[in-house]
Design a protein around this motif. Structure first.
Motif, PDB file in Angstrom:
ATOM      1  N   ARG A  69       0.831  -1.204   0.000  1.00 28.84           N
ATOM      2  CA  ARG A  69       0.000   0.000   0.000  1.00 28.84           C
ATOM      3  C   ARG A  69       0.871   1.263   0.000  1.00 28.84           C
ATOM      4  O   ARG A  69       0.690   2.172  -0.805  1.00 28.84           O
ATOM      5  CB  ARG A  69      -0.910  -0.031   1.232  1.00 28.84           C
ATOM      6  CG  ARG A  69      -1.661   1.254   1.535  1.00 28.84           C
ATOM      7  CD  ARG A  69      -2.663   1.621   0.467  1.00 28.84           C
ATOM      8  NE  ARG A  69      -3.756   0.680   0.354  1.00 28.84           N
ATOM      9  CZ  ARG A  69      -4.928   0.818   0.969  1.00 28.84           C
ATOM     10  NH1 ARG A  69      -5.140   1.854   1.752  1.00 28.84           N
ATOM     11  NH2 ARG A  69      -5.889  -0.055   0.787  1.00 28.84           N
ATOM     12  N   GLN A  80       3.889   0.744  -3.156  1.00 21.90           N
ATOM     13  CA  GLN A  80       3.434   0.465  -4.520  1.00 21.90           C
ATOM     14  C   GLN A  80       2.133   1.192  -4.842  1.00 21.90           C
ATOM     15  O   GLN A  80       1.797   1.358  -6.010  1.00 21.90           O
ATOM     16  CB  GLN A  80       3.201  -1.041  -4.714  1.00 21.90           C
ATOM     17  CG  GLN A  80       4.357  -1.923  -4.292  1.00 21.90           C
ATOM     18  CD  GLN A  80       5.405  -2.070  -5.389  1.00 21.90           C
ATOM     19  OE1 GLN A  80       5.401  -1.306  -6.352  1.00 21.90           O
ATOM     20  NE2 GLN A  80       6.302  -3.005  -5.226  1.00 21.90           N
ATOM     21  N   GLY A  81       1.383   1.548  -3.808  1.00 19.23           N
ATOM     22  CA  GLY A  81       0.109   2.222  -4.036  1.00 19.23           C
ATOM     23  C   GLY A  81      -0.980   1.272  -4.496  1.00 19.23           C
ATOM     24  O   GLY A  81      -1.920   1.676  -5.183  1.00 19.23           O
ATOM     25  N   TYR A  82      -0.874  -0.005  -4.129  1.00 21.28           N
ATOM     26  CA  TYR A  82      -1.885  -0.975  -4.543  1.00 21.28           C
ATOM     27  C   TYR A  82      -3.155  -0.840  -3.704  1.00 21.28           C
ATOM     28  O   TYR A  82      -3.091  -0.550  -2.508  1.00 21.28           O
ATOM     29  CB  TYR A  82      -1.370  -2.400  -4.392  1.00 21.28           C
ATOM     30  CG  TYR A  82      -0.370  -2.813  -5.446  1.00 21.28           C
ATOM     31  CD1 TYR A  82      -0.604  -2.554  -6.792  1.00 21.28           C
ATOM     32  CD2 TYR A  82       0.802  -3.479  -5.103  1.00 21.28           C
ATOM     33  CE1 TYR A  82       0.310  -2.937  -7.759  1.00 21.28           C
ATOM     34  CE2 TYR A  82       1.714  -3.861  -6.075  1.00 21.28           C
ATOM     35  CZ  TYR A  82       1.463  -3.597  -7.399  1.00 21.28           C
ATOM     36  OH  TYR A  82       2.357  -3.967  -8.349  1.00 21.28           O
TER      37      TYR A  82
END
Lengths: 194, 117
Positions: free
Chosen positions: A150, A153-155
């Motif tokens: 999170r 990677q910003g998933y």
């Protein structure tokens, strides 16, 4: 080589995979260039910014190269690479844990290895990466992986669940517990620095 | 960016189903990002080529080993055929006894050979 590498700049992943399977190292080079930062975020986010993480990053791409012929395109190439990176990193953490448990009698040796409570340097000297690094290393591996996905990677929760092959509910609860742990860690450190 | 601000962003990024893209960008711009060192791609490709060379050498060794084995096996088969033909010519038959050279032998002669009497 650069000339040939440019030929693949615009190519999509499936074209690159096809060319790489046929033995075109420039195509594979483009895959490495395209996804090296993503792998670095996972591997270094989980293991810390060390030379060892660089070696593991190389191993991720070597594994990818060796398993490329088995890639059927059911998942995105990025997801496939991310899975290899996560698996190798978690294996490495387990290996370290086994190694350190031979010399330690405590159960939470993983935390001890990366003990970050002793912030002796001044707050002003530390940069954002150091804060992120120390915060991540303070977490248990199962929380660290979802938090790194999170934070670095910003998933989304769904994407993380897909990569880790976990139910969305599990990811959500680990994220919430990871956040709780982070709050405690960062709050404690803020208090220490005052 | 101040450390406390970084800490706030970290906590806020954990909220919701998807991270706030703006916060993520801020964090990356502040230096909270990772990358591999210069020449990483070249090192990966060099490792792959090195592995491929080792695999080629191994398969070359196995190939030459199986060639040698094949030749030895052929020579062995030829020797066995030659032996059978020579037995047939000298004994007039190919049986287990003729193979052991026992076609002309009776029990008494075998006993005398064995007891040296």
């Amino acid at each position: 080589m650069q000339k040939h590498a440019n030929k693949y700049k615009e190519a999509d992943d499936s074209e690159l995979v096809k060319a790489a399977i046929e033995g075109d190292s420039n195509a594979f080079g483009e895959i490495v260039n395209r996804y090296r930062q993503m792998v670095a975020r996972t591997v270094k986010g989980m293991l810390g910014d060390t030379v060892f993480a660089e070696d593991l990053g190389q191993e991720v791409f070597i594994n990818l190269y060796n398993s490329l012929s088995g890639f059927r395109g059911e998942a995105k190439l990025s997801t496939y690479i991310q899975r290899i990176a996560v698996n190798l990193t978690l294996n490495e953490i387990k290996r370290r844990k086994r190694f350190f448990s031979m010399f330690s009698r405590t159960d939470d040796d993983e935390v001890i290895e990366y003990n970050v409570a002793d912030d002796s340097d001044n707050e002003g000297k530390r940069d954002a990466r150091e804060v992120v690094n120390k915060a991540l290393m303070s977490l248990e591996p199962k929380f660290r992986i979802v938090v790194a996905m999170r934070m670095l990677q910003g998933y989304s929760t769904k994407e993380t669940a897909e990569i880790l092959k976990l139910p969305v509910g599990t990811v959500l609860s680990r994220l919430a517990r990871g956040q709780e742990q982070l709050k405690k860690i960062l709050k404690a450190r803020r208090y220490e620095n005052q | 960016m101040k450390t406390n601000e970084v800490k706030d962003i970290i906590i806020r990024l954990m909220e919701g189903d998807e991270p706030d893209e703006g916060l993520l960008l801020k964090l990356r711009e502040a230096g909270a990002d990772y990358s591999f060192s210069e020449g990483f791609t070249d090192r990966v490709l060099a490792s792959i080529n090195k592995t491929a060379i080792v695999i080629n050498r191994e398969s070359e060794f196995l190939r030459s080993f199986s060639n040698v084995f094949y030749r030895i096996a052929l020579t062995g088969i030829a020797a066995i055929i030659f032996l059978l033909i020579s037995i047939y010519i000298s004994q007039g038959t190919i049986s287990f006894d003729s193979f052991l050279g026992l076609t002309d032998a009776n029990n008494e002669s075998i006993i005398s050979v064995l007891t040296e009497n």
